[in-house]
Write a protein that holds these residues in place. Structure first.
Motif, PDB file in Angstrom:
ATOM      1  N   ARG A   1       0.834  -1.217   0.000  1.00  0.00           N
ATOM      2  CA  ARG A   1       0.000   0.000   0.000  1.00  0.00           C
ATOM      3  C   ARG A   1       0.869   1.268   0.000  1.00  0.00           C
ATOM      4  O   ARG A   1       0.587   2.250   0.689  1.00  0.00           O
ATOM      5  N   THR A   2       1.913   1.221  -0.785  1.00  0.00           N
ATOM      6  CA  THR A   2       2.793   2.376  -0.925  1.00  0.00           C
ATOM      7  C   THR A   2       2.088   3.430  -1.780  1.00  0.00           C
ATOM      8  O   THR A   2       1.608   3.120  -2.866  1.00  0.00           O
ATOM      9  N   ALA A   3       2.015   4.639  -1.284  1.00  0.00           N
ATOM     10  CA  ALA A   3       1.490   5.733  -2.099  1.00  0.00           C
ATOM     11  C   ALA A   3       2.523   6.051  -3.177  1.00  0.00           C
ATOM     12  O   ALA A   3       3.724   5.961  -2.942  1.00  0.00           O
ATOM     13  N   MET A   4       2.035   6.395  -4.368  1.00  0.00           N
ATOM     14  CA  MET A   4       2.988   6.586  -5.466  1.00  0.00           C
ATOM     15  C   MET A   4       2.615   7.818  -6.292  1.00  0.00           C
ATOM     16  O   MET A   4       1.454   8.024  -6.629  1.00  0.00           O
ATOM     17  N   ILE A   5       3.626   8.611  -6.577  1.00  0.00           N
ATOM     18  CA  ILE A   5       3.454   9.718  -7.515  1.00  0.00           C
ATOM     19  C   ILE A   5       4.355   9.423  -8.696  1.00  0.00           C
ATOM     20  O   ILE A   5       5.560   9.218  -8.552  1.00  0.00           O
ATOM     21  N   LEU A   6       3.733   9.370  -9.855  1.00  0.00           N
ATOM     22  CA  LEU A   6       4.406   8.896 -11.057  1.00  0.00           C
ATOM     23  C   LEU A   6       4.410   9.995 -12.105  1.00  0.00           C
ATOM     24  O   LEU A   6       3.374  10.330 -12.677  1.00  0.00           O
ATOM     25  N   VAL A   7       5.565  10.590 -12.316  1.00  0.00           N
ATOM     26  CA  VAL A   7       5.699  11.594 -13.374  1.00  0.00           C
ATOM     27  C   VAL A   7       6.094  10.876 -14.651  1.00  0.00           C
ATOM     28  O   VAL A   7       7.048  10.087 -14.656  1.00  0.00           O
ATOM     29  N   THR A   8       5.357  11.092 -15.696  1.00  0.00           N
ATOM     30  CA  THR A   8       5.658  10.398 -16.947  1.00  0.00           C
ATOM     31  C   THR A   8       5.161  11.201 -18.142  1.00  0.00           C
ATOM     32  O   THR A   8       4.202  11.957 -18.042  1.00  0.00           O
ATOM     33  N   HIS A   9       5.854  11.048 -19.270  1.00  0.00           N
ATOM     34  CA  HIS A   9       5.307  11.622 -20.498  1.00  0.00           C
ATOM     35  C   HIS A   9       4.651  10.526 -21.325  1.00  0.00           C
ATOM     36  O   HIS A   9       4.131  10.775 -22.402  1.00  0.00           O
ATOM     37  N   ASP A  10       4.716   9.293 -20.796  1.00  0.00           N
ATOM     38  CA  ASP A  10       4.155   8.148 -21.506  1.00  0.00           C
ATOM     39  C   ASP A  10       2.689   7.992 -21.097  1.00  0.00           C
ATOM     40  O   ASP A  10       2.378   7.562 -19.992  1.00  0.00           O
ATOM     41  N   LEU A  11       1.797   8.349 -21.998  1.00  0.00           N
ATOM     42  CA  LEU A  11       0.369   8.359 -21.651  1.00  0.00           C
ATOM     43  C   LEU A  11      -0.151   6.958 -21.358  1.00  0.00           C
ATOM     44  O   LEU A  11      -1.091   6.792 -20.583  1.00  0.00           O
ATOM     45  N   GLN A  12       0.491   5.953 -21.961  1.00  0.00           N
ATOM     46  CA  GLN A  12       0.089   4.574 -21.697  1.00  0.00           C
ATOM     47  C   GLN A  12       0.406   4.191 -20.242  1.00  0.00           C
ATOM     48  O   GLN A  12      -0.385   3.525 -19.588  1.00  0.00           O
ATOM     49  N   VAL A  13       1.554   4.640 -19.780  1.00  0.00           N
ATOM     50  CA  VAL A  13       1.940   4.403 -18.382  1.00  0.00           C
ATOM     51  C   VAL A  13       0.994   5.163 -17.452  1.00  0.00           C
ATOM     52  O   VAL A  13       0.471   4.615 -16.483  1.00  0.00           O
ATOM     53  N   ALA A  14       0.738   6.414 -17.795  1.00  0.00           N
ATOM     54  CA  ALA A  14      -0.139   7.246 -16.952  1.00  0.00           C
ATOM     55  C   ALA A  14      -1.553   6.684 -16.891  1.00  0.00           C
ATOM     56  O   ALA A  14      -2.221   6.780 -15.853  1.00  0.00           O
ATOM     57  N   ALA A  15      -1.994   6.072 -17.987  1.00  0.00           N
ATOM     58  CA  ALA A  15      -3.382   5.604 -18.069  1.00  0.00           C
ATOM     59  C   ALA A  15      -3.691   4.534 -17.027  1.00  0.00           C
ATOM     60  O   ALA A  15      -4.847   4.318 -16.677  1.00  0.00           O
ATOM     61  N   ARG A  16      -2.659   3.875 -16.534  1.00  0.00           N
ATOM     62  CA  ARG A  16      -2.900   2.836 -15.530  1.00  0.00           C
ATOM     63  C   ARG A  16      -3.182   3.407 -14.157  1.00  0.00           C
ATOM     64  O   ARG A  16      -3.666   2.699 -13.282  1.00  0.00           O
ATOM     65  N   ALA A  17      -2.840   4.663 -13.939  1.00  0.00           N
ATOM     66  CA  ALA A  17      -3.094   5.278 -12.634  1.00  0.00           C
ATOM     67  C   ALA A  17      -4.565   5.668 -12.543  1.00  0.00           C
ATOM     68  O   ALA A  17      -5.138   6.171 -13.504  1.00  0.00           O
ATOM     69  N   PRO A  18      -5.185   5.437 -11.388  1.00  0.00           N
ATOM     70  CA  PRO A  18      -6.595   5.810 -11.229  1.00  0.00           C
ATOM     71  C   PRO A  18      -6.804   7.318 -11.329  1.00  0.00           C
ATOM     72  O   PRO A  18      -7.897   7.774 -11.637  1.00  0.00           O
ATOM     73  N   ARG A  19      -5.763   8.086 -11.030  1.00  0.00           N
ATOM     74  CA  ARG A  19      -5.901   9.546 -11.048  1.00  0.00           C
ATOM     75  C   ARG A  19      -4.734  10.147 -11.824  1.00  0.00           C
ATOM     76  O   ARG A  19      -3.577   9.843 -11.538  1.00  0.00           O
ATOM     77  N   THR A  20      -5.033  10.963 -12.801  1.00  0.00           N
ATOM     78  CA  THR A  20      -3.985  11.630 -13.581  1.00  0.00           C
ATOM     79  C   THR A  20      -4.197  13.129 -13.509  1.00  0.00           C
ATOM     80  O   THR A  20      -5.295  13.627 -13.754  1.00  0.00           O
ATOM     81  N   LEU A  21      -3.134  13.846 -13.154  1.00  0.00           N
ATOM     82  CA  LEU A  21      -3.192  15.298 -13.082  1.00  0.00           C
ATOM     83  C   LEU A  21      -2.196  15.882 -14.071  1.00  0.00           C
ATOM     84  O   LEU A  21      -1.192  15.247 -14.400  1.00  0.00           O
ATOM     85  N   THR A  22      -2.477  17.080 -14.524  1.00  0.00           N
ATOM     86  CA  THR A  22      -1.582  17.745 -15.472  1.00  0.00           C
ATOM     87  C   THR A  22      -0.987  18.978 -14.817  1.00  0.00           C
ATOM     88  O   THR A  22      -1.711  19.785 -14.220  1.00  0.00           O
ATOM     89  N   LEU A  23       0.326  19.105 -14.919  1.00  0.00           N
ATOM     90  CA  LEU A  23       0.990  20.314 -14.429  1.00  0.00           C
ATOM     91  C   LEU A  23       1.063  21.299 -15.601  1.00  0.00           C
ATOM     92  O   LEU A  23       1.669  21.010 -16.629  1.00  0.00           O
TER      93      LEU A  23
END
Ligand code: ADP
Ligand code: MG
Length: 223
Positions: A194-216
């Motif tokens: 249950r590690t909290a994770m913040i994932l910075v990526t430019h790969d939209l396929q990778v980001a799509a797996r996260a339940p929540r995606t935010l844009t800076l």
């Protein structure tokens, strides 16, 4: 009940380029709960790595609040910040940053407190097995492929069982298939604890797996 690991509010970061102030972060707000994954996307140069450096207690914000676990980190001294970072935060960067003169096993063990090394060796071996490197523990990074090196970096990041895992373009140097395999491991291992994770990526396929995606964008995070 959800438990906030990280709460940041009104975070700003300015850099001076000599002549003028660059206002890179302009009031960033974010709450991340235990076990939650948040992906952050955004164009190059928008301040994603800057934000992760603040959250990882590697740098200090110009203004605002960064609460990690129950600590208002902006009020802590350097020594306390280093201790908290070592206990509570794991990092995976685009570059693996493994130490060239040490084996995979040593690289993982070095992530922990030196005093824990003996007790921790077994755990490091288990982690390396979990990332599929049981046979490679005594090899140095130079003898490993990019994907294998990044898997050592995953084991190192999770060695201390951090509450928060920060990933900055973790698949950026990998071919797509290897990137997917590496992220599968991150998801699996972070999920187990249950590690909290913040994932910075430019790969939209990778980001799509996260339940929540935010844009800076324009110095702020938006949903
Ligand atoms: N130490 C620094 N001094 C001055 N400018 C910086 C510094 N670190 C980052 N920047 C600037 O801040 C902006 C955001 O950088 P960065 O956080 O690396 O963006 P991203 O990770 O989204 O590509 C860039 O314009 C970069 O040049
Ligand atoms: Mg970056």
């Amino acid at each position: 009940m959800s438990e906030a690991i990280l709460t940041i509010s009104g975070v700003t970061k300015n850099f001076s380029d000599g002549e003028r102030e660059l206002r890179i972060l302009r009031g960033v707000n974010l709450t991340v709960n235990a076990g939650e994954t948040v992906a952050i996307i955004g164009r190059s140069g928008t301040g994603k790595s800057t934000l992760l450096a603040l959250l990882g207690l590697l740098d200090r914000p110009t203004g605002g609040s960064i609460k990690l676990k129950n600590y208002e980190t902006t009020e802590l001294g350097e020594h306390q910040r280093t201790t908290l970072r070592g206990k509570a935060i794991g990092f995976i960067f685009q570059q693996h940053h493994l130490l060239a003169d040490f084996t995979a096993l040593e690289n993982v063990c070095l992530a922990g407190n030196f005093a824990r090394q003996n007790a921790g060796k077994k755990r490091a071996m288990e982690l390396l097995s979990q990332v599929g490197l049981a046979e490679r523990m005594h090899h140095r990074p130079a003898r490993m492929s990019g994907g294998e090196q990044q898997r050592v970096a995953i084991a190192r990041a999770l060695y201390t069982e951090p509450a928060l895992l920060l990933c900055d373009e973790p698949t950026g140097n990998l071919d797509p298939a290897t990137g997917v395999a590496v992220m599968d491991l991150v998801w699996q291992l972070a999920g187990e604890k249950r590690t909290a994770m913040i994932l910075v990526t430019h790969d939209l396929q990778v980001a799509a797996r996260a339940p929540r995606t935010l844009t800076l964008q324009d110095g702020q995070l938006a949903g």
